[in-house]
Design a protein around this motif. Structure first.
Motif, PDB file in Angstrom:
ATOM      1  N   SER A   1      19.115   9.177  11.897  1.00  0.00           N
ATOM      2  CA  SER A   1      19.597   8.848  13.418  1.00  0.00           C
ATOM      3  C   SER A   1      20.834   8.119  13.179  1.00  0.00           C
ATOM      4  O   SER A   1      21.447   7.552  12.113  1.00  0.00           O
ATOM      5  N   PRO A   2      21.595   7.901  14.406  1.00  0.00           N
ATOM      6  CA  PRO A   2      22.791   7.431  14.279  1.00  0.00           C
ATOM      7  C   PRO A   2      22.880   5.946  13.928  1.00  0.00           C
ATOM      8  O   PRO A   2      23.763   5.284  13.259  1.00  0.00           O
ATOM      9  N   ARG A   3      21.661   4.998  14.132  1.00  0.00           N
ATOM     10  CA  ARG A   3      21.725   3.818  13.709  1.00  0.00           C
ATOM     11  C   ARG A   3      21.290   3.752  12.486  1.00  0.00           C
ATOM     12  O   ARG A   3      21.957   2.878  11.479  1.00  0.00           O
ATOM     13  N   GLU A   4      20.517   4.396  11.563  1.00  0.00           N
ATOM     14  CA  GLU A   4      20.559   4.446  10.284  1.00  0.00           C
ATOM     15  C   GLU A   4      21.526   4.972   9.276  1.00  0.00           C
ATOM     16  O   GLU A   4      22.160   4.149   8.573  1.00  0.00           O
ATOM     17  N   ILE A   5      22.135   6.158   9.690  1.00  0.00           N
ATOM     18  CA  ILE A   5      23.388   6.485   9.062  1.00  0.00           C
ATOM     19  C   ILE A   5      24.476   5.345   9.141  1.00  0.00           C
ATOM     20  O   ILE A   5      25.141   5.147   8.421  1.00  0.00           O
TER      21      ILE A   5
ATOM     22  N   CYS B   1      30.913   8.691  15.389  1.00  0.00           N
ATOM     23  CA  CYS B   1      30.029   9.629  15.831  1.00  0.00           C
ATOM     24  C   CYS B   1      28.603   8.693  16.220  1.00  0.00           C
ATOM     25  O   CYS B   1      28.018   8.855  17.277  1.00  0.00           O
ATOM     26  N   ALA B   2      28.396   7.913  15.301  1.00  0.00           N
ATOM     27  CA  ALA B   2      27.300   7.072  15.325  1.00  0.00           C
ATOM     28  C   ALA B   2      27.405   6.101  16.677  1.00  0.00           C
ATOM     29  O   ALA B   2      26.498   5.832  17.334  1.00  0.00           O
ATOM     30  N   THR B   3      28.749   5.469  16.679  1.00  0.00           N
ATOM     31  CA  THR B   3      28.868   4.881  17.936  1.00  0.00           C
ATOM     32  C   THR B   3      28.667   5.630  19.176  1.00  0.00           C
ATOM     33  O   THR B   3      28.108   5.215  20.046  1.00  0.00           O
ATOM     34  N   ALA B   4      29.311   6.749  19.122  1.00  0.00           N
ATOM     35  CA  ALA B   4      29.205   7.536  20.359  1.00  0.00           C
ATOM     36  C   ALA B   4      27.827   7.817  20.727  1.00  0.00           C
ATOM     37  O   ALA B   4      27.383   7.959  21.874  1.00  0.00           O
ATOM     38  N   LEU B   5      26.833   8.277  19.818  1.00  0.00           N
ATOM     39  CA  LEU B   5      25.691   8.595  20.000  1.00  0.00           C
ATOM     40  C   LEU B   5      24.732   7.464  20.789  1.00  0.00           C
ATOM     41  O   LEU B   5      23.798   7.645  21.322  1.00  0.00           O
TER      42      LEU B   5
END
Length: 381
Positions: free
Chosen positions: A41-45, A375-379
């Protein structure tokens, strides 16, 4: 028509709807940008990569010697970590990233780069983001001074004769027509607009972007590394993709340059679809299948597509599928130290195919860490 016939038709229609919906659901799972397998997940990564960045000393393009000033890969990663902290509502991380900045007001003040070049000026995007998150005016004053300097009269040792010509036409005197610039320049000016609401900043950035699009975009939507270097270098094109996506998030639709930028963005995104490898990656040279899968450009193109899908600019099934596949693959290049691998080293331009194919593949290079955070932010947006 009797009741049994009507009932049969209704049941048949319901069954067809279920089948159709099942098919649609199967497609949308491939394009789903919200639900992720455990550990992806974007939060984990994003948390792992941002926390790793925060404890990483100021770096100098993976050289062993410390930098004299903060370099743009660190700026870009810092900006990404801050936006990720905001979107993930991680106040503890945000405070750590703010604490990292505090020495720049004192004993590390000399680390602030002199804004006489696009690679140095982009640093202003960090204090502007900190201002928007904290409302501490020290950050605003620092960031706006840098943004205004970028459009101020040409001054400093890096000024070239053409700088005055660009300045007199309403462009920044830091214009040099390298594709990297379209993140470096537009990120700073868009941040100044977001922080102040002053239209002049976003108008500047939009006008500059159109100038670059008209001069540099090829008929296929991609960009040569430079007019005299006819190669579609992955990260170079990545700067354009991210720059357009970041800019379009803030340019009002009423802006006279909005449609031109959106056109340039969509043509580029459509072209990138054709060159994405089956596993989801893009390559060091976009149109050369023999070149190696490269993580920084993959992260950048993924960010641009995620942003397009989230904002309704791109078809969510087509581009959502491409972005999901890319995200799930690029994060497999993150090693046990939370460093991303297979990052092309800092690259000057050269009219040589072999030069690009032979570029060093770095580990933990912030050129690659930053796009993961974007990317994590955008997701999460």
């Amino acid at each position: 028509m009797n009741k049994n016939t009507i009932l049969g038709i209704v049941c048949l229609a319901s069954s067809m709807t279920l089948i159709e919906n099942g098919s649609l659901y199967a497609q949308s799972k491939d394009a789903d940008l919200k639900n992720w397998p455990k550990g992806t997940s974007p939060r984990e990564i994003g948390t792992k990569v941002a926390e790793h960045f925060n404890v990483t000393p100021h770096t100098n393009f993976n050289r062993t010697t410390p930098p004299k000033v903060i370099t743009y890969p660190e700026t870009c990663t810092w900006y990404g970590a801050l936006t990720f902290a905001k979107e993930s509502k991680n106040k503890q991380l945000a405070e750590k990233l703010q604490k990292r900045f505090e020495p720049l007001f004192g004993e590390e003040a000399k680390m602030i780069p002199v804004p006489d070049h696009v690679d140095y000026s982009v640093f202003g995007s960090v204090p502007l983001e900190l201002y928007m998150q904290t409302k501490d005016k020290r950050y605003l004053d620092m960031g706006i001074a840098i943004a205004d300097k970028q459009w101020g009269p040409p001054e400093g040792p890096r000024v070239k004769p053409e700088s005055h010509e660009f300045y007199n036409q309403g462009y920044t005197w830091q214009t040099r027509l390298w594709i990297d610039d379209m993140f470096m320049i537009t990120a700073l000016q868009a941040q100044a607009y977001r922080a102040t609401g002053d239209q002049k900043y976003i108008d500047r950035a939009a006008k500059e972007m159109v100038f670059y699009l008209d001069k540099l975009q090829r008929p296929n939507g991609l960009f040569y590394h430079a007019p005299d270097v006819p190669y579609y270098w992955g990260r170079g094109d990545g700067w354009m993709a991210v720059g357009m996506a970041e800019l379009l998030r803030s340019v009002p639709k009423s802006n006279p340059n909005y449609d031109r930028i959106m056109k340039g963005y969509k043509v580029m995104m459509a072209s990138l679809l054709k060159y994405q490898a089956e596993d989801g990656m893009w390559r060091q040279l976009i149109d050369h299948p023999e070149s190696w899968a490269e993580t920084s450009c993959t992260g950048m193109f993924t960010f641009a597509m995620i942003t397009g899908v989230k904002n309704g600019w791109l078809d969510k099934e087509v581009y959502g599928k491409s972005a999901r596949k890319a995200w799930l693959k690029v994060i497999t290049y993150i090693n046990e130290n939370n460093d991303i691998t297979e990052v092309c080293e800092g690259t000057n331009k050269k009219d040589s195919l072999q030069y690009y194919l032979d570029r060093k593949r770095n580990i933990g290079d912030l050129h690659g860490q930053a796009p993961i955070l974007w990317c994590a932010t955008a997701l999460l947006r």
